[in-house]
Design a protein around this motif. Structure first.
Motif, short mmCIF file in Angstrom:
data_model
loop_
_atom_site.label_atom_id
_atom_site.label_comp_id
_atom_site.label_asym_id
_atom_site.label_seq_id
_atom_site.Cartn_x
_atom_site.Cartn_y
_atom_site.Cartn_z
N GLY A 55 0.78 -1.23 0.00
CA GLY A 55 0.00 0.00 0.00
C GLY A 55 0.81 1.28 0.00
O GLY A 55 0.27 2.37 -0.11
N ARG A 56 2.11 1.19 0.12
CA ARG A 56 3.00 2.35 0.19
C ARG A 56 3.50 2.71 -1.21
O ARG A 56 3.96 1.85 -1.95
CB ARG A 56 4.17 1.99 1.09
CG ARG A 56 5.19 3.05 1.26
CD ARG A 56 6.23 2.59 2.28
NE ARG A 56 7.34 3.49 2.25
CZ ARG A 56 8.61 3.13 2.10
NH1 ARG A 56 8.93 1.86 2.02
NH2 ARG A 56 9.55 4.03 2.08
N VAL A 57 3.42 3.99 -1.57
CA VAL A 57 3.90 4.44 -2.88
C VAL A 57 5.42 4.50 -2.86
O VAL A 57 6.02 5.13 -1.99
CB VAL A 57 3.31 5.82 -3.24
CG1 VAL A 57 3.97 6.38 -4.49
CG2 VAL A 57 1.80 5.70 -3.45
N LEU A 58 6.04 3.82 -3.84
CA LEU A 58 7.50 3.80 -3.96
C LEU A 58 8.00 4.67 -5.10
O LEU A 58 9.14 5.15 -5.05
CB LEU A 58 8.00 2.37 -4.19
CG LEU A 58 7.68 1.34 -3.13
CD1 LEU A 58 8.28 -0.01 -3.53
CD2 LEU A 58 8.19 1.78 -1.78
N GLY A 59 7.20 4.84 -6.14
CA GLY A 59 7.67 5.61 -7.28
C GLY A 59 6.69 5.58 -8.43
O GLY A 59 5.54 5.16 -8.27
N VAL A 60 7.17 6.01 -9.58
CA VAL A 60 6.36 6.07 -10.79
C VAL A 60 7.20 5.53 -11.95
O VAL A 60 8.40 5.79 -12.04
CB VAL A 60 5.92 7.53 -11.10
CG1 VAL A 60 5.29 7.65 -12.48
CG2 VAL A 60 4.95 8.03 -10.03
N VAL A 61 6.55 4.77 -12.83
CA VAL A 61 7.15 4.31 -14.08
C VAL A 61 6.20 4.72 -15.20
O VAL A 61 5.00 4.44 -15.12
CB VAL A 61 7.36 2.78 -14.13
CG1 VAL A 61 8.04 2.37 -15.42
CG2 VAL A 61 8.13 2.29 -12.93
N SER A 62 6.74 5.35 -16.23
CA SER A 62 5.90 5.85 -17.33
C SER A 62 6.39 5.35 -18.68
O SER A 62 7.60 5.20 -18.88
CB SER A 62 5.92 7.38 -17.35
OG SER A 62 5.47 7.91 -16.14
N LEU A 63 5.46 5.14 -19.57
CA LEU A 63 5.74 4.94 -20.99
C LEU A 63 4.98 6.02 -21.74
O LEU A 63 3.75 6.11 -21.62
CB LEU A 63 5.28 3.56 -21.47
CG LEU A 63 6.20 2.39 -21.21
CD1 LEU A 63 5.56 1.10 -21.69
CD2 LEU A 63 7.55 2.58 -21.87
N THR A 64 5.69 6.83 -22.50
CA THR A 64 5.09 7.94 -23.24
C THR A 64 5.40 7.77 -24.72
O THR A 64 6.57 7.70 -25.11
CB THR A 64 5.65 9.29 -22.75
OG1 THR A 64 5.45 9.38 -21.33
CG2 THR A 64 4.98 10.45 -23.44
N ARG A 65 4.36 7.68 -25.53
CA ARG A 65 4.54 7.46 -26.97
C ARG A 65 5.24 8.66 -27.61
O ARG A 65 4.91 9.81 -27.35
CB ARG A 65 3.21 7.28 -27.66
CG ARG A 65 2.57 5.94 -27.44
CD ARG A 65 1.33 5.81 -28.33
NE ARG A 65 0.48 4.73 -27.86
CZ ARG A 65 0.63 3.45 -28.19
NH1 ARG A 65 1.61 3.10 -29.00
NH2 ARG A 65 -0.19 2.54 -27.72
#
Length: 192
Positions: free
Chosen positions: A78-88
């Motif tokens: 339940g703890r936020v660790l980070g963000v991973v994104s894919l952007t076209r």
């Protein structure tokens, strides 16, 4: 026809759950983005405020609905660790971006999360990509090591290609094709 953001199922790994960024993540993202190391290597606003996080979440929702990007929030217990994104950048190519909070670094979380996002990016029921590109500010060896561990192949240096909190800087670039074996290859800018 593309799926709406609400139709995109969470991604799960052995230790993590990844969900598309939503309003419930705003405060956790604000807290995480106070880390000066994140701001050193990214173009995050300084200081990072709640309005910045609100904009990010709203933009992430629109981008997912339009199938332009997927911004995954990485969680464990339940703890936020980070963000991973894919952007076209083109219909079949996207750029991978990621960040992780300080006390979750060097535990393999980001490589685990990014691998799941890459799988989704290449999947026929995902983004249907043929190529994923990684760009990192020259000197960001932690990010480069993660990209290398994911199987990205170093392709070179792009002069003045990135904006960080320090201003415009050169960027390392690496690529991963759908057909590539996902194994670590030597990078001339990193020690073996």
């Amino acid at each position: 026809m593309t799926a709406s953001a609400v139709d995109i199922a969470p991604l799960t790994t052995a230790r993590l759950v990844l969900t598309l960024a939503s309003a419930r993540d705003i405060d956790d993202i604000v807290d995480a983005c106070a880390d000066p190391t994140l701001r050193e290597w990214t173009s995050l606003p300084t200081p990072y405020q709640r309005a910045d996080s609100e904009w990010f979440v709203e933009h992430a929702g629109v981008a997912a609905r339009d199938d332009r990007a997927r911004n995954w929030v990485v969680r464990t217990a339940g703890r936020v660790l980070g963000v991973v994104s894919l952007t076209r950048s083109t219909p079949d190519t996207a750029e991978l971006g990621f960040w992780i909070i300080a006390d979750a670094r060097r535990q393999g979380y980001m490589a685990e999360a990014a691998a799941a996002v890459i799988d989704d990016g290449f999947a026929i029921d995902g983004m249907r990509l043929d190529r994923i590109e990684w760009n990192g500010a020259v000197g960001n060896t932690a990010s480069a090591r993660t990209a290398r561990a994911l199987g990205f192949q170093y392709e070179g240096l792009r002069r003045g290609a990135m904006l960080t909190s320090r201003g415009r800087c050169d960027a390392w670039v690496a690529g991963l094709l759908f057909t590539d074996p996902r194994k670590r290859t030597p990078w001339p800018v990193l020690p073996r």
